[in-house]
Design a protein around this motif. Sequence first.
Motif, PDB file in Angstrom:
ATOM      1  N   PHE A   1       5.170   7.601  -3.584  1.00 19.72           N
ATOM      2  CA  PHE A   1       3.796   7.570  -4.086  1.00 19.72           C
ATOM      3  C   PHE A   1       2.906   6.867  -3.053  1.00 19.72           C
ATOM      4  CE2 PHE A   1       6.375   7.967  -7.910  1.00 19.72           C
ATOM      5  CZ  PHE A   1       5.703   8.963  -8.610  1.00 19.72           C
ATOM      6  N   TRP A   2       2.341   7.651  -2.153  1.00 18.22           N
ATOM      7  CA  TRP A   2       1.368   7.115  -1.201  1.00 18.22           C
ATOM      8  C   TRP A   2      -0.029   7.433  -1.721  1.00 18.22           C
ATOM      9  CZ3 TRP A   2       2.375   3.973   2.793  1.00 18.22           C
ATOM     10  CH2 TRP A   2       3.667   3.980   3.349  1.00 18.22           C
ATOM     11  N   ARG A   3      -0.900   6.435  -1.786  1.00 20.71           N
ATOM     12  CA  ARG A   3      -2.258   6.655  -2.294  1.00 20.71           C
ATOM     13  C   ARG A   3      -3.271   5.867  -1.474  1.00 20.71           C
ATOM     14  NH1 ARG A   3       0.407   9.775  -4.753  1.00 20.71           N
ATOM     15  NH2 ARG A   3       0.469  10.235  -6.979  1.00 20.71           N
ATOM     16  N   LYS A   4      -4.504   6.382  -1.463  1.00 18.02           N
ATOM     17  CA  LYS A   4      -5.622   5.635  -0.870  1.00 18.02           C
ATOM     18  C   LYS A   4      -5.978   4.460  -1.787  1.00 18.02           C
ATOM     19  CE  LYS A   4      -6.964   7.983   2.776  1.00 18.02           C
ATOM     20  NZ  LYS A   4      -6.303   7.367   3.958  1.00 18.02           N
ATOM     21  N   GLY A   5      -6.528   3.390  -1.208  1.00 20.91           N
ATOM     22  CA  GLY A   5      -6.989   2.278  -2.040  1.00 20.91           C
ATOM     23  C   GLY A   5      -8.329   2.590  -2.692  1.00 20.91           C
ATOM     24  N   ARG A   6      -8.731   1.703  -3.603  1.00 17.41           N
ATOM     25  CA  ARG A   6     -10.082   1.801  -4.165  1.00 17.41           C
ATOM     26  C   ARG A   6     -10.921   0.784  -3.400  1.00 17.41           C
ATOM     27  NH1 ARG A   6      -8.724  -0.214  -9.982  1.00 17.41           N
ATOM     28  NH2 ARG A   6      -7.381  -1.489  -8.685  1.00 17.41           N
ATOM     29  N   GLY A   7     -11.606   1.232  -2.358  1.00 14.97           N
ATOM     30  CA  GLY A   7     -12.274   0.289  -1.455  1.00 14.97           C
ATOM     31  C   GLY A   7     -11.221  -0.592  -0.825  1.00 14.97           C
ATOM     32  N   LYS A   8     -11.388  -1.904  -0.990  1.00 18.24           N
ATOM     33  CA  LYS A   8     -10.398  -2.812  -0.412  1.00 18.24           C
ATOM     34  C   LYS A   8      -9.269  -3.103  -1.400  1.00 18.24           C
ATOM     35  CE  LYS A   8     -12.176  -5.024   3.586  1.00 18.24           C
ATOM     36  NZ  LYS A   8     -12.409  -3.706   4.134  1.00 18.24           N
ATOM     37  N   LYS A   9      -9.372  -2.506  -2.566  1.00 20.38           N
ATOM     38  CA  LYS A   9      -8.365  -2.798  -3.604  1.00 20.38           C
ATOM     39  C   LYS A   9      -7.266  -1.727  -3.640  1.00 20.38           C
ATOM     40  CE  LYS A   9     -10.654  -3.756  -7.468  1.00 20.38           C
ATOM     41  NZ  LYS A   9     -11.391  -4.173  -8.580  1.00 20.38           N
ATOM     42  N   PRO A  10      -6.090  -2.116  -4.149  1.00 23.98           N
ATOM     43  CA  PRO A  10      -5.015  -1.121  -4.272  1.00 23.98           C
ATOM     44  C   PRO A  10      -5.386   0.012  -5.236  1.00 23.98           C
ATOM     45  CG  PRO A  10      -4.308  -3.290  -5.075  1.00 23.98           C
ATOM     46  CD  PRO A  10      -5.691  -3.445  -4.576  1.00 23.98           C
ATOM     47  N   PRO A  11      -4.638   1.101  -5.220  1.00 20.90           N
ATOM     48  CA  PRO A  11      -4.975   2.302  -5.999  1.00 20.90           C
ATOM     49  C   PRO A  11      -5.125   2.087  -7.508  1.00 20.90           C
ATOM     50  CG  PRO A  11      -3.217   2.779  -4.432  1.00 20.90           C
ATOM     51  CD  PRO A  11      -3.464   1.313  -4.356  1.00 20.90           C
ATOM     52  N   ASN A  12      -4.359   1.170  -8.086  1.00 18.08           N
ATOM     53  CA  ASN A  12      -4.574   0.813  -9.502  1.00 18.08           C
ATOM     54  C   ASN A  12      -4.143  -0.634  -9.710  1.00 18.08           C
ATOM     55  OD1 ASN A  12      -1.797   0.664  -9.881  1.00 18.08           O
ATOM     56  ND2 ASN A  12      -1.613   2.693 -10.812  1.00 18.08           N
TER      57      ASN A  12
ATOM     58  N   GLY B   1       4.944  -9.631  -7.115  1.00 18.91           N
ATOM     59  CA  GLY B   1       3.500  -9.491  -6.955  1.00 18.91           C
ATOM     60  C   GLY B   1       2.961  -8.140  -7.379  1.00 18.91           C
ATOM     61  N   GLY B   2       1.968  -7.640  -6.602  1.00 23.34           N
ATOM     62  CA  GLY B   2       1.371  -6.345  -6.922  1.00 23.34           C
ATOM     63  C   GLY B   2       2.365  -5.218  -6.696  1.00 23.34           C
ATOM     64  N   ALA B   3       2.079  -4.059  -7.295  1.00 27.26           N
ATOM     65  CA  ALA B   3       3.024  -2.938  -7.184  1.00 27.26           C
ATOM     66  C   ALA B   3       2.711  -2.042  -5.989  1.00 27.26           C
ATOM     67  CB  ALA B   3       3.009  -2.131  -8.466  1.00 27.26           C
ATOM     68  N   TRP B   4       1.679  -2.408  -5.186  1.00 21.62           N
ATOM     69  CA  TRP B   4       1.288  -1.557  -4.066  1.00 21.62           C
ATOM     70  C   TRP B   4       1.369  -2.333  -2.770  1.00 21.62           C
ATOM     71  CZ3 TRP B   4       0.543   3.549  -4.860  1.00 21.62           C
ATOM     72  CH2 TRP B   4       0.282   3.963  -6.177  1.00 21.62           C
ATOM     73  N   GLU B   5       1.869  -1.692  -1.750  1.00 24.51           N
ATOM     74  CA  GLU B   5       1.969  -2.324  -0.439  1.00 24.51           C
ATOM     75  C   GLU B   5       1.133  -1.502   0.536  1.00 24.51           C
ATOM     76  OE1 GLU B   5       3.342  -5.115  -0.671  1.00 24.51           O
ATOM     77  OE2 GLU B   5       3.335  -5.580   1.476  1.00 24.51           O
ATOM     78  N   TYR B   6       0.274  -2.192   1.278  1.00 17.99           N
ATOM     79  CA  TYR B   6      -0.636  -1.496   2.193  1.00 17.99           C
ATOM     80  C   TYR B   6       0.038  -1.207   3.525  1.00 17.99           C
ATOM     81  CZ  TYR B   6      -4.797  -0.510   4.947  1.00 17.99           C
ATOM     82  OH  TYR B   6      -5.726   0.087   5.757  1.00 17.99           O
TER      83      TYR B   6
END
Length: 561
Positions: A134-145, A153-158
Amino acid sequence: MKTKSPEIKKTWYKEMSVYQIWPRSFCDGNGDGIGDLEGVLSKLDYIKSLNVDAIWFSPLYPSPNADYGYDISDYKNISSDYGTLELFKKVVEEAHKRDLKIIMDLVINHTSDEHEWFKKGREDKNSPYHNYYFWRKGRGKKPPNNWKSVFEGGAWEYDGNLDEYYLHVFAKKQADLNMDNPAVREEVKSIMRFWLDLGVDGFREDVITYISKREGLPNGFPLPIGTGIEHYTNGPKVHDYLAEFRRDVLDRYDCFTVGEAPGMTPKLAKSFIAEGESKVLDLMFHFQHMAADCILTDWIRLPFSLKKMKKAFSRWQREMFGVAWNALYLENHDHPRIIDRYGSRKYRVESGKMLAAMYLCQSGTPFVYQGQEIGMTNIELDSLDKFKDVITFNNYRLFKKLHLSDERILRITNRCSRENARTPMQWSGGKNAGFSTGEPWFYVNPNYTEINVEAAEKDADSILNFYRKALKFRKENELVIYGDYKEHYKESRKLYVYERKYNGKRLLVICSFTEKPVRFITPDGFNLKKGKLVLQNYKNVSDSNVFLTRPYETRVYLFED
Ligand code: GLC
Ligand code: CA
């Protein structure tokens, strides 16, 4: 009077019991401090002597060990820590010679970030492997959801190179596979075929109820950990995918599956494991009976409630009977030792045997975790930096945010960490408990001088010999395997009493969960004078129908017409 129980389809996996090996801590054959397959080979006769019929191996595959094997970097190989594929084949062969089946851990919700698929998909957005995850773009500087990992920690890694984030429900180094991609499902099937063709007899499927994520990955209800969990626990396509694996692979082999299923209820379980066309797994590991002394996680502890435990067991016994098949367990590599939770350290031997009788006499396929059979206990480490598990690290950060002192966190960790189940197996009173001639990778519990296999072998009344006896009794009595279940004295906070019934035979199981004497009154319809005492943890048992229980006493009576 003979009563006939509802017909249950007889199958080998219903009649077997399973021994779980967490390979890193089982037995070290080459002295590097890490358990391995040479070690396993040397213990096959021991395992057979327990009267079990199968071995489930926690992951043996190559892994960077961010989650000790549950982060796999190559699904079709054996970690060099443990041996080689050739050696594994020998283990299968030697196990089969002894009539022991082999069950592999199938971890397909996620792979290691060091798996080839992940590395290729990370290098290039146009690679077919990009869509394996699951690769996704961020929401601005924030993770996808707003999802949070259950481990870290968070479920998304940049990823700066791609300017995208990848999803990891567990640790950062455990990237979730995109099971919606048919190519990923083909990979899973290919992995299954690889091991089945090699001769293994089934799979324990890791967090299998997490493999289907809700479309669009919507924001989740905010939680301290695991935000988003409602969008992937028993997700929309999980049944379809499991049915596909069954149809395309599993049905073509004489094998069996047990799925690990956090958050599972009996009602929902039937949609996975009820006999018939819609069945997608043979058994499921639910967690409900493991929550009698905690809430939400092992780390939020409450006093042990026998009623809560009984309610969970009885519900599953009742609801699965004649419809589906239970998996029975009290320990595995993810929980502290059971004697320290539902039993008593002071009455270790008595309570260890009582707990064994309590669950081994129920309806279902029993699993015994390494060390459980000798009554191993939790370890107490004197410093937080001795722990090695990703969950411990994460909870440390959470507790720090709540301003808990290090002393307090150490106390909680010693009590709650799953590392309690991961200390080296205690084989003898000798150096390193006989686990390794080298420096063990993790701390040996200092109580090994007293609690070890060698000592237990010599003692006819050991927990070990009780397990052997109970497992043998189960194996030799269809009543224990196929009989129905009825609970007595549901309201008791101290006793767990139930009966099993099959073709005119009955079993009465009496378990005390306290060191205090309790007045036991034989339930109507039973006369202990006519029963045969088949399992007990005290000598000198009177045949009186009313008696005062001794600390953690258990008695199992067989009644034959
Ligand atoms: C399962 C395993 C556990 C692992 C997790 C992530 O719960 O039993 O050990 O950490 O899945 O794979
Ligand atoms: Ca080794």
